[in-house]
Design an enzyme around this catalytic site. Structure first.
Site, PDB file in Angstrom:
ATOM      1  N   GLY A 145      52.914  41.117  66.299  1.00  0.00           N
ATOM      2  CA  GLY A 145      52.897  41.273  67.754  1.00  0.00           C
ATOM      3  C   GLY A 145      51.499  40.966  68.273  1.00  0.00           C
ATOM      4  O   GLY A 145      50.786  40.135  67.687  1.00  0.00           O
ATOM      5  N   LYS A 159      54.896  48.704  65.014  1.00  0.00           N
ATOM      6  CA  LYS A 159      54.858  49.927  65.817  1.00  0.00           C
ATOM      7  C   LYS A 159      55.011  51.109  64.879  1.00  0.00           C
ATOM      8  O   LYS A 159      55.705  51.014  63.850  1.00  0.00           O
ATOM      9  CB  LYS A 159      55.978  49.901  66.850  1.00  0.00           C
ATOM     10  CG  LYS A 159      55.766  48.849  67.914  1.00  0.00           C
ATOM     11  CD  LYS A 159      54.624  49.247  68.821  1.00  0.00           C
ATOM     12  CE  LYS A 159      54.234  48.134  69.763  1.00  0.00           C
ATOM     13  NZ  LYS A 159      53.008  48.442  70.509  1.00  0.00           N
ATOM     14  N   LYS A 172      40.280  57.474  67.992  1.00  0.00           N
ATOM     15  CA  LYS A 172      41.153  56.518  68.692  1.00  0.00           C
ATOM     16  C   LYS A 172      42.356  57.231  69.292  1.00  0.00           C
ATOM     17  O   LYS A 172      42.788  56.909  70.407  1.00  0.00           O
ATOM     18  CB  LYS A 172      41.605  55.434  67.701  1.00  0.00           C
ATOM     19  CG  LYS A 172      42.475  54.330  68.296  1.00  0.00           C
ATOM     20  CD  LYS A 172      41.679  53.366  69.145  1.00  0.00           C
ATOM     21  CE  LYS A 172      42.517  52.330  69.885  1.00  0.00           C
ATOM     22  NZ  LYS A 172      43.137  51.330  69.056  1.00  0.00           N
ATOM     23  N   ASN A 204      43.904  56.969  73.091  1.00  0.00           N
ATOM     24  CA  ASN A 204      45.299  56.617  73.395  1.00  0.00           C
ATOM     25  C   ASN A 204      46.016  57.737  74.156  1.00  0.00           C
ATOM     26  O   ASN A 204      46.838  57.463  75.031  1.00  0.00           O
ATOM     27  CB  ASN A 204      46.070  56.278  72.111  1.00  0.00           C
ATOM     28  CG  ASN A 204      45.603  54.992  71.468  1.00  0.00           C
ATOM     29  OD1 ASN A 204      45.324  54.946  70.279  1.00  0.00           O
ATOM     30  ND2 ASN A 204      45.498  53.938  72.240  1.00  0.00           N
ATOM     31  N   ASN A 243      43.301  45.156  81.018  1.00  0.00           N
ATOM     32  CA  ASN A 243      44.366  45.233  79.995  1.00  0.00           C
ATOM     33  C   ASN A 243      45.525  46.100  80.442  1.00  0.00           C
ATOM     34  O   ASN A 243      45.336  47.118  81.087  1.00  0.00           O
ATOM     35  CB  ASN A 243      43.842  45.908  78.708  1.00  0.00           C
ATOM     36  CG  ASN A 243      43.081  44.960  77.832  1.00  0.00           C
ATOM     37  OD1 ASN A 243      42.580  43.949  78.302  1.00  0.00           O
ATOM     38  ND2 ASN A 243      42.964  45.305  76.565  1.00  0.00           N
TER      39      ASN A 243
HETATM   40  O1  PAF Z   1      46.959  50.998  72.795  1.00  0.00           O
HETATM   41  C1  PAF Z   1      46.156  50.363  73.502  1.00  0.00           C
HETATM   42  O2  PAF Z   1      46.508  49.670  74.475  1.00  0.00           O
HETATM   43  C2  PAF Z   1      44.674  50.375  73.137  1.00  0.00           C
HETATM   44  O3  PAF Z   1      44.539  51.162  71.983  1.00  0.00           O
HETATM   45  C3  PAF Z   1      43.743  50.866  74.243  1.00  0.00           C
HETATM   46  C4  PAF Z   1      42.403  51.271  73.643  1.00  0.00           C
HETATM   47  C5  PAF Z   1      44.306  52.012  75.021  1.00  0.00           C
HETATM   48  C6  PAF Z   1      43.372  49.719  75.168  1.00  0.00           C
HETATM   49  O4  PAF Z   1      44.448  49.196  75.903  1.00  0.00           O
END
Ligand code: PAF
Length: 310
Positions: free
Chosen positions: A9, A79, A187, A191, A255
């Site tokens: 992906g 996933k 991380k 998230n 993003n």
């Molecule tokens: O899952 C995600 O999209 C990424 O880990 C993050 C850091 C939130 C950036 O979009």
């Protein structure tokens, strides 16, 4: 190093494209037949700020089609709901001293892989790279950032350092590190703060910073995560978690989070491995997590409303 990426992906595709462009022997496995067929016939196109990079890694829909491969490194990018199945399927392709690396979001992926291969053969970590799957055979490279990898048990060794070097040489700056749980939780907290909220509100990451209400929601969700991490004896790799999460949202402003991308593509999200996992850890450790429990239920309701099976 012979490398197989399971799950091509957005992130798997990005890593495959970069590694193939650097001349590494890389193959991808993905269940999406049209994507695999496009990679096989026309190649894998990576859109970057500097133009398109076209490569042609070997691509198959079933791991068994790579049976004779004896991979040195399998990178799992499916996933998180598919991790156990991906690990089992990797048994047929991992070479005798090969290792499996997970850079997936959420808790529990490395442990699921360790159940199949033993903890000694598992590398885990995080990546701050960002990517979007645009369509079959086409990935867009979004935010850039460091990748950290370490061994699930024990200090980094030569294999780990070599894997980090190969990624760095391919334009994915990677650092071999010891404190893997700290990386994974670091991380996870990001998230927890970004993914569910952006998916529910259909916000880009950056829009979370634009409103007092969303900044407050980030703060509430992240504060619970910090308390659960502390109760698990995990030291986060930064001091102020809320500031860190809002800074990542700003750094990846344009993003769409992976959870928003999943909702928009009608695919099951990773809610169970992110906010849901935090709630489960909270229950286990006696730390209340009402905000994350609410976010988990809202995402699950959204998945159902859109006919997505978890
Ligand atoms: O899952 C995600 O999209 C990424 O880990 C993050 C850091 C939130 C950036 O979009």
């Amino acid at each position: 190093m012979k490398i197989v990426i399971i799950g091509a992906g957005a992130m798997g595709g990005l890593f495959a494209a970069r590694l193939a462009a650097a001349g590494e022997d890389v193959s991808v496995v993905d269940v999406w037949a049209e994507h695999v067929e496009t990679i096989r016939t026309q190649g894998l196109i990576l859109e970057t700020g500097e133009g398109e990079v076209r490569t042609k890694p070997a691509a198959v829909t079933r791991v068994e089609d790579l049976a004779a491969c004896a991979a040195d490194l399998v990178i799992v990018f499916v996933k998180s709901g598919m991790t156990a199945a991906a690990a089992r399927s990797a048994q047929t392709i991992l070479g005798p001293v090969g290792r499996v690396l997970t850079l997936q979001n959420g808790l529990g992926n490395a442990e699921m892989i360790a159940e199949v291969f033993g903890a000694d053969r598992v590398l885990a970590g995080t990546t701050a790279q960002g990517a979007t799957l645009i369509g079959p055979g086409r990935i867009r490279h979004g935010g850039r950032g460091d990748t950290h990898i370490g061994r699930l048990t024990g200090p980094v060794d030569d294999f780990c350092r070599e894997a980090a070097m190969i990624l760095s040489r391919a334009g994915i700056p990677a650092i071999a590190e010891d404190a893997v749980q700290s990386l994974i939780w670091g991380k996870l907290v990001i998230n927890v703060g970004i993914n569910a909220l952006t998916a529910l509100l259909r916000f880009t990451n950056g829009q979370l910073n634009d409103h007092a209400e969303t900044r407050e929601l980030v703060k509430l969700a992240v504060a619970e995560a910090v308390q659960v991490a502390a109760a698990s004896d995990v030291r986060l790799p930064y001091d102020n978690a809320v500031e860190k999460v809002l800074a990542v949202a700003a750094a990846t402003a344009a993003n769409r989070s992976s959870m928003l991308q999943d909702i928009l593509r009608g695919r099951a999200t990773e809610i169970d491995a992110i906010n849901g996992a935090l709630v489960r850890e909270g229950v286990r450790l006696g730390v209340p997590t009402p905000v994350n429990a609410t976010l988990t239920l809202l995402i699950k309701a959204l998945e159902k409303q859109q006919g997505i099976c978890g």
